[in-house]
Write a protein that holds these residues in place. Structure first.
Motif, PDB file in Angstrom:
ATOM      1  N   THR A  99       0.862  -1.180   0.000  1.00  0.00           N
ATOM      2  CA  THR A  99       0.000   0.000   0.000  1.00  0.00           C
ATOM      3  C   THR A  99       0.897   1.228   0.000  1.00  0.00           C
ATOM      4  O   THR A  99       1.732   1.415   0.894  1.00  0.00           O
TER       5      THR A  99
ATOM      6  N   GLY B   6      -2.010   5.330  -0.002  1.00  0.00           N
ATOM      7  CA  GLY B   6      -3.419   4.960   0.078  1.00  0.00           C
ATOM      8  C   GLY B   6      -3.922   4.055  -1.045  1.00  0.00           C
ATOM      9  O   GLY B   6      -5.102   3.720  -1.077  1.00  0.00           O
ATOM     10  N   ARG B   7      -3.075   3.641  -1.945  1.00  0.00           N
ATOM     11  CA  ARG B   7      -3.470   2.760  -3.047  1.00  0.00           C
ATOM     12  C   ARG B   7      -2.813   1.406  -2.862  1.00  0.00           C
ATOM     13  O   ARG B   7      -1.651   1.310  -2.464  1.00  0.00           O
ATOM     14  N   VAL B   8      -3.546   0.362  -3.197  1.00  0.00           N
ATOM     15  CA  VAL B   8      -3.039  -1.001  -3.042  1.00  0.00           C
ATOM     16  C   VAL B   8      -2.470  -1.480  -4.377  1.00  0.00           C
ATOM     17  O   VAL B   8      -3.168  -1.499  -5.392  1.00  0.00           O
ATOM     18  N   TYR B   9      -1.192  -1.868  -4.342  1.00  0.00           N
ATOM     19  CA  TYR B   9      -0.512  -2.384  -5.525  1.00  0.00           C
ATOM     20  C   TYR B   9      -0.288  -3.885  -5.360  1.00  0.00           C
ATOM     21  O   TYR B   9       0.221  -4.329  -4.329  1.00  0.00           O
TER      22      TYR B   9
ATOM     23  N   LYS C 295      -0.853  -4.279 -10.682  1.00  0.00           N
ATOM     24  CA  LYS C 295      -2.252  -3.863 -10.557  1.00  0.00           C
ATOM     25  C   LYS C 295      -2.338  -2.802  -9.477  1.00  0.00           C
ATOM     26  O   LYS C 295      -1.687  -2.915  -8.431  1.00  0.00           O
ATOM     27  N   CYS C 296      -3.139  -1.788  -9.752  1.00  0.00           N
ATOM     28  CA  CYS C 296      -3.391  -0.735  -8.776  1.00  0.00           C
ATOM     29  C   CYS C 296      -4.878  -0.763  -8.470  1.00  0.00           C
ATOM     30  O   CYS C 296      -5.704  -0.594  -9.379  1.00  0.00           O
ATOM     31  N   ASP C 297      -5.224  -1.010  -7.215  1.00  0.00           N
ATOM     32  CA  ASP C 297      -6.623  -1.142  -6.802  1.00  0.00           C
ATOM     33  C   ASP C 297      -7.363  -2.121  -7.715  1.00  0.00           C
ATOM     34  O   ASP C 297      -8.445  -1.835  -8.236  1.00  0.00           O
ATOM     35  N   SER C 298      -6.734  -3.281  -7.949  1.00  0.00           N
ATOM     36  CA  SER C 298      -7.284  -4.418  -8.714  1.00  0.00           C
ATOM     37  C   SER C 298      -7.359  -4.201 -10.224  1.00  0.00           C
ATOM     38  O   SER C 298      -7.862  -5.052 -10.946  1.00  0.00           O
ATOM     39  N   THR C 299      -6.895  -3.074 -10.753  1.00  0.00           N
ATOM     40  CA  THR C 299      -6.890  -2.830 -12.196  1.00  0.00           C
ATOM     41  C   THR C 299      -5.453  -2.903 -12.700  1.00  0.00           C
ATOM     42  O   THR C 299      -4.574  -2.220 -12.168  1.00  0.00           O
TER      43      THR C 299
ATOM     44  N   GLY D 246       5.486   6.864  -3.234  1.00  0.00           N
ATOM     45  CA  GLY D 246       4.349   7.368  -4.002  1.00  0.00           C
ATOM     46  C   GLY D 246       4.675   7.758  -5.430  1.00  0.00           C
ATOM     47  O   GLY D 246       3.769   7.977  -6.237  1.00  0.00           O
TER      48      GLY D 246
ATOM     49  N   ILE E  86       5.193   5.791 -11.066  1.00  0.00           N
ATOM     50  CA  ILE E  86       3.743   5.648 -10.883  1.00  0.00           C
ATOM     51  C   ILE E  86       3.050   6.781 -11.621  1.00  0.00           C
ATOM     52  O   ILE E  86       3.434   7.934 -11.548  1.00  0.00           O
TER      53      ILE E  86
END
Length: 191
Positions: free
Chosen positions: A57, A60-63, A96-100, A138, A164
């Motif tokens: 994370t 605030g984004r999940v990778y 993947k960032c937030d499952s995408t 980040g 990113i």
């Protein structure tokens, strides 16, 4: 008397036939070793497939990062200094960032040629890749990769910085990496 002569002739004939075959020399251990070595070299050695998944994370984004190493028989075969042949590897990286899925790339040794010594170019294979969580932030995701002779320490250590947002990739030779990493530890940490 005739029986004795016939019997003697029979024994002589039997002795002649059984001894007529030349004796074979015993097989030497060296000969067996040479045969095994030639058989072993009939096909290049393929390193085992390895897959590692990382979750991190950042801001605030999940990778979700997936790194997969596998031998590729479509690449040129690499022969090390001892004459052992190996298939070179490819490394697949998926981010993947937030499952995408936002980034996917297939790496080969050719991607790193300008950073390799002549020895690494000739005798090395793409050993794998790992995620450097402590260097990522980040702005970038950071990975380490290595090109070296299979089963050997040393070789070229490479650092890959994936920015990113625009997902540009920057590759450089990693002069700060710990080159005394235990091979088992490196294998556990990365692919």
């Amino acid at each position: 008397m005739k029986k004795q002569i016939l019997f003697s002739l029979g024994i002589a004939l039997l002795t002649f036939v059984s001894c007529g075959k030349p004796a074979q020399a015993p097989v030497q251990e060296e000969d067996v070793f040479k045969v095994k070595t030639e058989e072993q070299q009939a096909a290049p050695i393929a390193e085992k497939v390895g897959v590692r998944d990382y979750v991190d994370t950042i801001a605030g984004r999940v990778y979700q990062l997936t790194i997969e190493r596998r031998p590729d028989d479509s690449l040129p075969v690499v022969t090390d200094v001892l004459g052992t042949m190996f298939y070179d590897n490819v490394v697949f990286l998926s981010v993947k960032c937030d499952s995408t899925e936002v980034y996917r790339h297939t790496f080969r040794k050719q991607h790193f040629m300008e950073y390799l010594t002549e020895e690494d170019r000739e005798y090395g294979t793409l050993a794998g890749m790992t995620y450097y969580k402590e260097q990522s932030n980040g702005n970038k995701l950071v990975f380490g990769s290595q090109v070296c002779m299979p089963g050997m320490d040393g070789g070229a250590l490479l650092k890959l910085e994936l920015s990113i947002g625009d997902w540009n990739l920057k590759i450089m030779r990693d002069e700060t990496a710990d080159v005394d990493v235990d091979p088992l530890q490196y294998e556990e940490e990365g692919v």
